[in-house]
Design an enzyme around this catalytic site. Sequence first.
Site, PDB file in Angstrom:
ATOM      1  N   ARG A  84      18.521 -48.418 -47.931  1.00 36.28           N
ATOM      2  CA  ARG A  84      17.350 -49.192 -48.337  1.00 36.28           C
ATOM      3  C   ARG A  84      17.324 -49.497 -49.831  1.00 36.28           C
ATOM      4  O   ARG A  84      17.734 -48.674 -50.648  1.00 36.28           O
ATOM      5  CB  ARG A  84      16.066 -48.440 -47.944  1.00 36.28           C
ATOM      6  CG  ARG A  84      15.898 -48.307 -46.432  1.00 36.28           C
ATOM      7  CD  ARG A  84      14.765 -47.364 -46.054  1.00 36.28           C
ATOM      8  NE  ARG A  84      14.622 -47.305 -44.600  1.00 36.28           N
ATOM      9  CZ  ARG A  84      15.326 -46.485 -43.809  1.00 36.28           C
ATOM     10  NH1 ARG A  84      16.215 -45.645 -44.354  1.00 36.28           N
ATOM     11  NH2 ARG A  84      15.155 -46.509 -42.507  1.00 36.28           N
ATOM     12  N   HIS A 109      20.157 -52.163 -45.135  1.00 39.30           N
ATOM     13  CA  HIS A 109      21.537 -52.492 -44.737  1.00 39.30           C
ATOM     14  C   HIS A 109      21.920 -53.933 -45.056  1.00 39.30           C
ATOM     15  O   HIS A 109      22.553 -54.623 -44.259  1.00 39.30           O
ATOM     16  CB  HIS A 109      21.744 -52.200 -43.258  1.00 39.30           C
ATOM     17  CG  HIS A 109      21.625 -50.752 -42.896  1.00 39.30           C
ATOM     18  ND1 HIS A 109      21.952 -49.748 -43.764  1.00 39.30           N
ATOM     19  CD2 HIS A 109      21.219 -50.143 -41.744  1.00 39.30           C
ATOM     20  CE1 HIS A 109      21.755 -48.571 -43.181  1.00 39.30           C
ATOM     21  NE2 HIS A 109      21.301 -48.788 -41.965  1.00 39.30           N
ATOM     22  N   HIS A 183      28.297 -47.535 -39.490  1.00 38.07           N
ATOM     23  CA  HIS A 183      27.088 -46.995 -38.869  1.00 38.07           C
ATOM     24  C   HIS A 183      27.366 -46.524 -37.439  1.00 38.07           C
ATOM     25  O   HIS A 183      26.575 -46.780 -36.529  1.00 38.07           O
ATOM     26  CB  HIS A 183      25.994 -48.062 -38.877  1.00 38.07           C
ATOM     27  CG  HIS A 183      24.596 -47.527 -38.873  1.00 38.07           C
ATOM     28  ND1 HIS A 183      24.088 -46.745 -37.851  1.00 38.07           N
ATOM     29  CD2 HIS A 183      23.581 -47.667 -39.764  1.00 38.07           C
ATOM     30  CE1 HIS A 183      22.825 -46.450 -38.104  1.00 38.07           C
ATOM     31  NE2 HIS A 183      22.489 -46.997 -39.269  1.00 38.07           N
ATOM     32  N   ASP A 254      16.800 -38.521 -41.359  1.00 36.83           N
ATOM     33  CA  ASP A 254      17.163 -39.861 -41.805  1.00 36.83           C
ATOM     34  C   ASP A 254      17.177 -39.799 -43.319  1.00 36.83           C
ATOM     35  O   ASP A 254      16.376 -40.442 -44.003  1.00 36.83           O
ATOM     36  CB  ASP A 254      16.186 -40.921 -41.285  1.00 36.83           C
ATOM     37  CG  ASP A 254      16.708 -42.345 -41.509  1.00 36.83           C
ATOM     38  OD1 ASP A 254      17.854 -42.487 -41.984  1.00 36.83           O
ATOM     39  OD2 ASP A 254      15.973 -43.299 -41.199  1.00 36.83           O
ATOM     40  N   GLU A 322      26.772 -41.520 -42.277  1.00 40.18           N
ATOM     41  CA  GLU A 322      27.091 -42.742 -43.010  1.00 40.18           C
ATOM     42  C   GLU A 322      27.428 -42.407 -44.462  1.00 40.18           C
ATOM     43  O   GLU A 322      26.543 -42.101 -45.258  1.00 40.18           O
ATOM     44  CB  GLU A 322      25.905 -43.697 -42.964  1.00 40.18           C
ATOM     45  CG  GLU A 322      25.400 -44.013 -41.562  1.00 40.18           C
ATOM     46  CD  GLU A 322      23.985 -44.536 -41.586  1.00 40.18           C
ATOM     47  OE1 GLU A 322      23.742 -45.577 -42.248  1.00 40.18           O
ATOM     48  OE2 GLU A 322      23.104 -43.903 -40.974  1.00 40.18           O
TER      49      GLU A 322
END
Length: 368
Positions: A84, A109, A183, A254, A322
Site C-alpha cells: 500500500r 499493489h 503474490h 496482513d 510476499e
Amino acid sequence: MPRPTIGHRPFGTAPSGDDVDLWRLESRSGVYAEILTYGGILHTLGVPDTRGRTDSVVLSLPSLDQYAEKSPYLGALIGRYANRIAHGRFVLDGAGHQVPVNDRGHALHGGPEGFDTKVWRATPLTDGDTAALRLDLHSPHGDMGFPGALDVTATYTLDAAGTLSLECTATTDRATVVSLSNHAYFNLAADGDVLGHTLQVDGAAYLPVDTEGIPLGPLAEVAGTPFDLTSPRPLGERVLADGDEQIRRAGGFDHCWALSGPGRQTGRLRRAARLAAPEETRVMEVWTTAPGVQVYTANQLDGTLTDATGRPLERHGAVCLETQHFPDAPNRADYPSPVLRPGTTDHRRTEFRFPHLATAGGTGRGAG
C-alpha cells in the site's frame, strides 16, 4: 536422469485482446511450475511430499476469465509498487504523484491496473540444468500515475533440485519508486486451511498498521506478541489470537516483517521464512534479497471463488509470503528507500526451496 524441460500451450485471451499462454517448467526432482503470461501468474507449483505424492501447493483459478475478473492477486507478479501507498500519494524530488486508489482510499499493489493485469512477453531459456521463463514488460511514464518509463524483467527458474527462483530487474528513464513481488497463496498440504502449518519468520521486528492497513510508523519488536515467529509456531495459534488488536484489525496476519541480516545494498540472499505442512510432509523455505516480507493469511477469502476441482477458496486457506519493500515506503524516509534512478538497476531475487526433497529421495507421483 531427465533434464529440466519447458513447454507451453494456449490459455485464452486477455481483456486487452492479447493471447495468453501457459508455460510449464519441469524439474528432475518432480517439481513443476506453470506460469501464465497474463499477470506473470504462478498458476501451479507441483511439489512431491515425503510420501511421494505430488500436488500443487499454490491456490489457482480454472480460467483466464476468472483471473481477469475476480482474482485477489492469486500468484500474480505485483508492480509497480507491492503493498500500500497511503492515499495513493507520494512526493519524489519535490514533485507530487497520485496513484489511483483501490483499497479503502489507498493504492494497493500498483493501483487498479497494476502489473498483475498485463500480458507479459515470454522467452523460454534452458541451459541443461535449469528450465527458465523470462517475462518482459514495458510500463510507460505515467502508468497508474507513476513517473518514469520502466522496463521490467521477471525470470522464473526451476533447477534440478526443485528450487523455484524469481529474479526481477527494473530500469527507468527518470526517478521513480519500485517494489516488485509475487503474490502466491501457499498451502503445503494442498487441502483445507493452513492453521495447522507452522511458520517461522526470520525477523525480530514488524510494522503495526492502522485499521486501513497503513503502517503506523516505526518498527515494533515482535517479542511478547503473536508476531514473534523467530521460532516455528502453528499459524492457528497466532492468527486466531483475538486478544491482539493488530490481529483483530486484519483478521489474521496482513503485516510486513523487517528481515534480519544484510540489506538491499549487499544484494545477498538470506532466509526470510520457513513454512511447514502438518507432520512436515512438505517444507518450504523462502530466501530473498528484499528488506521485508509481507505475511498474509488469506483473511479476505470467503468461499465465493473455487479452484479447478470445485474446491472453495476459504478464509485462512493459504498464506502469502510476499518479499518486498515496506508498505508506504515512498512516504517514509526512515524505511529502506524504494527509489530507482536512471543509470541504476533495481534487482530482486527470491527463492522457494523445498528441503524435504533432499531427504525424501525420489520423484513424486500422483496429482499433477
